[in-house]
Motif scaffolding. Structure first.
Motif, short mmCIF file in Angstrom:
data_model
loop_
_atom_site.label_atom_id
_atom_site.label_comp_id
_atom_site.label_asym_id
_atom_site.label_seq_id
_atom_site.Cartn_x
_atom_site.Cartn_y
_atom_site.Cartn_z
N LEU A 1 -26.25 10.28 74.02
CA LEU A 1 -27.07 9.08 74.27
C LEU A 1 -26.65 7.95 73.33
CD1 LEU A 1 -29.60 7.95 75.80
CD2 LEU A 1 -30.95 8.70 73.83
N GLN A 2 -26.62 6.71 73.89
CA GLN A 2 -26.37 5.50 73.10
C GLN A 2 -27.62 4.64 73.08
OE1 GLN A 2 -22.80 3.23 74.12
NE2 GLN A 2 -22.00 5.01 75.24
N PHE A 3 -27.98 4.17 71.89
CA PHE A 3 -29.09 3.23 71.77
C PHE A 3 -28.69 2.13 70.80
CE2 PHE A 3 -32.73 1.57 69.41
CZ PHE A 3 -33.50 1.06 70.45
N ARG A 4 -28.80 0.89 71.25
CA ARG A 4 -28.53 -0.26 70.40
C ARG A 4 -29.79 -1.10 70.29
NH1 ARG A 4 -24.24 -3.24 68.44
NH2 ARG A 4 -24.73 -5.41 68.03
N GLU A 5 -30.20 -1.38 69.08
CA GLU A 5 -31.39 -2.19 68.85
C GLU A 5 -31.22 -3.58 69.47
OE1 GLU A 5 -32.49 -4.31 64.87
OE2 GLU A 5 -33.18 -2.23 64.77
N PRO A 6 -32.18 -4.02 70.31
CA PRO A 6 -32.05 -5.36 70.91
C PRO A 6 -32.03 -6.45 69.85
CG PRO A 6 -33.83 -4.10 71.93
CD PRO A 6 -33.41 -3.34 70.71
N ASN A 7 -31.28 -7.50 70.11
CA ASN A 7 -31.21 -8.62 69.18
C ASN A 7 -32.60 -9.20 68.93
OD1 ASN A 7 -28.45 -8.35 69.07
ND2 ASN A 7 -28.08 -9.87 70.68
N ASP A 8 -32.91 -9.44 67.65
CA ASP A 8 -34.18 -10.07 67.24
C ASP A 8 -35.40 -9.24 67.63
OD1 ASP A 8 -32.70 -12.28 66.31
OD2 ASP A 8 -32.70 -13.16 68.32
N MET A 9 -35.22 -7.95 67.91
CA MET A 9 -36.36 -7.10 68.25
C MET A 9 -36.29 -5.76 67.51
SD MET A 9 -36.72 -7.68 72.36
CE MET A 9 -38.12 -6.57 72.47
N ASN B 1 -25.43 8.01 69.46
CA ASN B 1 -24.79 6.79 69.00
C ASN B 1 -25.90 5.77 68.79
OD1 ASN B 1 -23.47 4.21 68.95
ND2 ASN B 1 -21.65 5.18 69.79
N LEU B 2 -26.17 5.42 67.53
CA LEU B 2 -27.36 4.65 67.18
C LEU B 2 -26.98 3.40 66.40
CD1 LEU B 2 -30.51 4.68 67.17
CD2 LEU B 2 -30.37 5.99 65.05
N THR B 3 -27.35 2.22 66.92
CA THR B 3 -27.08 0.95 66.25
C THR B 3 -28.41 0.28 65.90
OG1 THR B 3 -25.04 0.67 67.52
CG2 THR B 3 -25.92 -1.28 66.44
N ARG C 1 -24.49 3.00 63.26
CA ARG C 1 -23.94 1.67 63.01
C ARG C 1 -25.06 0.76 62.51
NH1 ARG C 1 -18.95 1.14 66.91
NH2 ARG C 1 -18.66 3.35 67.36
N LEU C 2 -24.84 0.18 61.35
CA LEU C 2 -25.84 -0.68 60.71
C LEU C 2 -25.48 -2.13 60.97
CD1 LEU C 2 -25.94 1.27 57.33
CD2 LEU C 2 -27.29 1.67 59.40
N VAL C 3 -26.36 -2.85 61.64
CA VAL C 3 -26.06 -4.23 62.02
C VAL C 3 -26.20 -5.14 60.81
CG1 VAL C 3 -26.81 -3.83 64.39
CG2 VAL C 3 -28.44 -4.70 62.73
N CYS C 4 -25.59 -6.31 60.90
CA CYS C 4 -25.64 -7.28 59.80
C CYS C 4 -27.09 -7.63 59.47
CB CYS C 4 -24.88 -8.55 60.19
SG CYS C 4 -23.10 -8.31 60.31
N GLY C 5 -27.38 -7.66 58.19
CA GLY C 5 -28.74 -8.00 57.76
C GLY C 5 -29.61 -6.78 57.53
N ALA C 6 -29.10 -5.58 57.79
CA ALA C 6 -29.90 -4.38 57.55
C ALA C 6 -30.21 -4.29 56.06
CB ALA C 6 -29.13 -3.15 58.01
N VAL D 1 -20.36 6.49 60.02
CA VAL D 1 -21.22 5.42 59.51
C VAL D 1 -20.38 4.15 59.46
CG1 VAL D 1 -22.67 4.60 57.64
CG2 VAL D 1 -22.56 7.05 58.12
N LYS D 2 -20.84 3.13 60.17
CA LYS D 2 -20.13 1.85 60.19
C LYS D 2 -21.11 0.72 59.93
CE LYS D 2 -16.62 3.35 63.54
NZ LYS D 2 -15.98 3.08 64.84
N SER D 3 -20.61 -0.35 59.35
CA SER D 3 -21.47 -1.52 59.13
C SER D 3 -20.60 -2.74 58.89
CB SER D 3 -22.40 -1.30 57.92
OG SER D 3 -21.68 -1.47 56.71
N CYS D 4 -21.23 -3.90 58.99
CA CYS D 4 -20.54 -5.13 58.59
C CYS D 4 -20.66 -5.27 57.07
CB CYS D 4 -21.13 -6.33 59.31
SG CYS D 4 -22.78 -6.77 58.73
N HIS D 5 -20.09 -6.33 56.51
CA HIS D 5 -20.10 -6.51 55.05
C HIS D 5 -21.41 -7.11 54.55
CE1 HIS D 5 -16.10 -5.17 55.03
NE2 HIS D 5 -15.49 -6.29 55.38
#
Length: 540
Positions: A209-217, A239-241, A266-271, A291-295
């Protein structure tokens, strides 16, 4: 770049997208969905349409919320046959099919008005449910099973099952097996209600299963994780973002996490705060962790815990410290990391079991650091490097299997040939041009004489750089590959890209595939032309 040079560059790129064989080309049109987040996968289009006939090239345009696909076939009859269909469905979206040759519009319009087609489309011509003409009365259960097997959109599964008792019975036989074989993306279901209906009906069959957190939610993440926990009791790959998750939610979904074998986090920017200690500790049965993330994330360290079954780990995030986590898991056999200063200390003392090592760097590596990498001697070594004058250090790493090089102006043609000669185990090579260095196809052909193990070769040309590749080049490479003693197939991908500023926004992509002798060589050539609106033009 002055205005004359810019216009010449634009003309050079526009020439690539000129369609010469108008009568062999069809145009496919559709509106861009409001929630569209990317462009059409041209290779997927190519693979889908080639069943109708051989394709010369595939082009993609986006302008003002409309998508245009131009498919140039090698045979005019193939194009005519598709135009007669008037519509095709690709990637769950309907596209209108038209001939590109304007003179044919009237002819095909007249052909589409014959009585047979009109009768087929009239609503009142549909058979009555009481008659044997109803196709559902003619088809037996085996036929319906075959039809259900071909349904690809998981969003349709629930509605199909609810049509009638017969559909429900057959759907329960077919759809759970299909779901077990696929990687379910939760947002393919479009709406919250459809997601819960689907998971309620088929959740126990979902294994990936893939789940990506909706933008701004971010607030909905906890809600959806609890729904997934409620229905997906056999989930093993997740697969979790996300940007946030509460400890309370982690405790409630503990039984879900404890069954996972594969986690891609995957950790989105601003986490700012994700309790990784509690989250990863709950995943006690993990065999693979990514584990992946932006800077721009504020999480600094993986927990100091042991996951006894973990054999593969990928950490693609410079802000996250992973030393103590890896030290607690010396049983890991496959590792992907960004290179760090204490790399040799970590691997020299704690990671003796590593057989497959993949290293990524965003800067140059010194001669001493190359020596440290060479001393590790894993069975397989993959490197992604940004080179300046350190190319000679690579020649001594004979165990490299996968190599991706970001090359500068100091990279010469002879270096490519030397790589092939000194790296006998090289199976995949990617060259990314950072500056105005351009490897010619003559050099590539010389390199291929020595690369007997090479299976994948990618070249990404510098911005605005255009290299010619024709059928005679393809045929020459086929002859090289045929002479290799191991009969290994070679896949080549050639990327040309540019971003220009003009008075209009737009995107163009063109794909050409050479696969006449596909059992030996497959060549994919892609052009990407991105035009951005020039705001300075208005101000001027």
């Amino acid at each position: 770049m002055n205005e004359v040079e810019k216009q010449q560059l634009i003309q050079n790129w526009e020439r690539i997208f000129t369609v010469d064989a108008i009568d062999r080309t069809i145009q496919i049109t559709a509106n861009v969905p409001e929630d569209d987040t990317g462009y059409v996968d041209l290779y997927a289009v190519y693979s889908f349409l080639r069943k109708y006939g051989a394709i010369e090239s595939t082009q993609y345009f986006v302008r003002e919320k409309e998508q245009y696909l131009l498919i140039e076939f090698k045979n005019i009859k193939t194009a005519d046959r598709l135009v007669m269909r008037r519509q095709i469905t690709f990637n769950h979206q309907k596209f209108k099919v038209e001939p590109l040759k304007k003179a044919q519009l009237l002819i095909h319009g007249l052909l589409s008005r014959n009585d047979q087609i009109e009768d087929f489309e009239k609503p009142n011509s549909m058979p009555n449910n009481e008659t044997q003409k109803n196709i559902l009365n003619i088809l037996n259960d085996d036929c319906l099973r075959m039809i259900f097997e071909k349904v690809v959109n998981i969003g349709d599964f629930h509605s199909i099952q609810k049509v009638c008792g017969r559909f429900e019975e057959i759907a329960k036989q077919i759809f759970p097996l299909k779901i077990k074989r696929c990687d379910v993306n939760i947002w393919d279901l479009k709406s919250f209600s459809k997601i819960e209906n689907f998971l309620c009906e088929f959740g126990s069959s979902v294994q990936s299963l893939q789940f990506r957190e909706p933008n701004d939610m971010p607030a909905v993440t906890d809600i959806f994780l609890k729904i997934i926990h409620k229905y997906c009791n056999n989930l093993i790959k997740f697969n979790l973002t996300i940007s946030d998750i509460s400890i309370g939610t982690i405790n409630k979904i503990n039984s879900l996490l404890s069954k996972l074998k594969n986690l891609d986090l995957r950790l989105v920017c601003g986490a700012e705060y994700i309790p990784l200690d509690e989250f990863i500790s709950a995943c006690s049965q993990l065999e693979t962790l990514t584990v992946k993330s932006c800077h721009q994330v504020f999480i600094t360290e993986l927990p100091k815990i042991t996951l006894s079954k973990l054999v593969e780990c990928q950490i693609r995030s410079r802000p996250i410290i992973f030393d103590e986590f890896l030290a607690c898991n010396p049983q890991i056999e496959k590792v992907t990391l960004e290179y760090s200063e204490n790399f040799s200390t970590l691997f020299g003392t704690n990671m003796q079991n590593v057989k497959y090592l993949s290293l990524i760097t965003d800067g140059s590596i010194t001669t001493e650091e190359f020596q440290e990498i060479g001393e590790l001697q894993p069975q397989q070594l993959d490197l992604e490097l940004r080179l300046d004058d350190s190319i000679n250090n690579i020649f001594g790493l004979s165990n490299i299997n996968v190599l991706k090089l970001h090359v500068s102006a100091t990279f010469m043609d002879s270096h490519l040939i030397t790589l092939a000669q000194t790296l006998p185990n090289l199976k995949s090579l990617t060259i990314v041009h950072e500056h105005r260095v351009e490897i010619t196809f003559d050099v590539i052909k010389k390199m291929l004489r020595y690369s007997v193990q090479l299976q994948y070769f990618d070249v990404i040309w510098p911005k605005n750089g255009i290299q010619s590749f024709e059928k005679n080049d393809y045929n020459e490479i086929v002859e090289f590959v045929k002479r290799r003693p191991n009969r290994i197939k070679l896949n080549i991908r050639l990327f040309h890209a540019t971003t220009l500023f003009d008075t209009k926004n737009g995107f163009k992509g063109k794909l050409m595939v050479f696969d006449t002798h596909s059992e030996w060589v497959h060549v994919l050539k892609f052009f990407e032309y991105d035009v951005h609106y020039n705001y300075y033009h208005i101000l001027a």
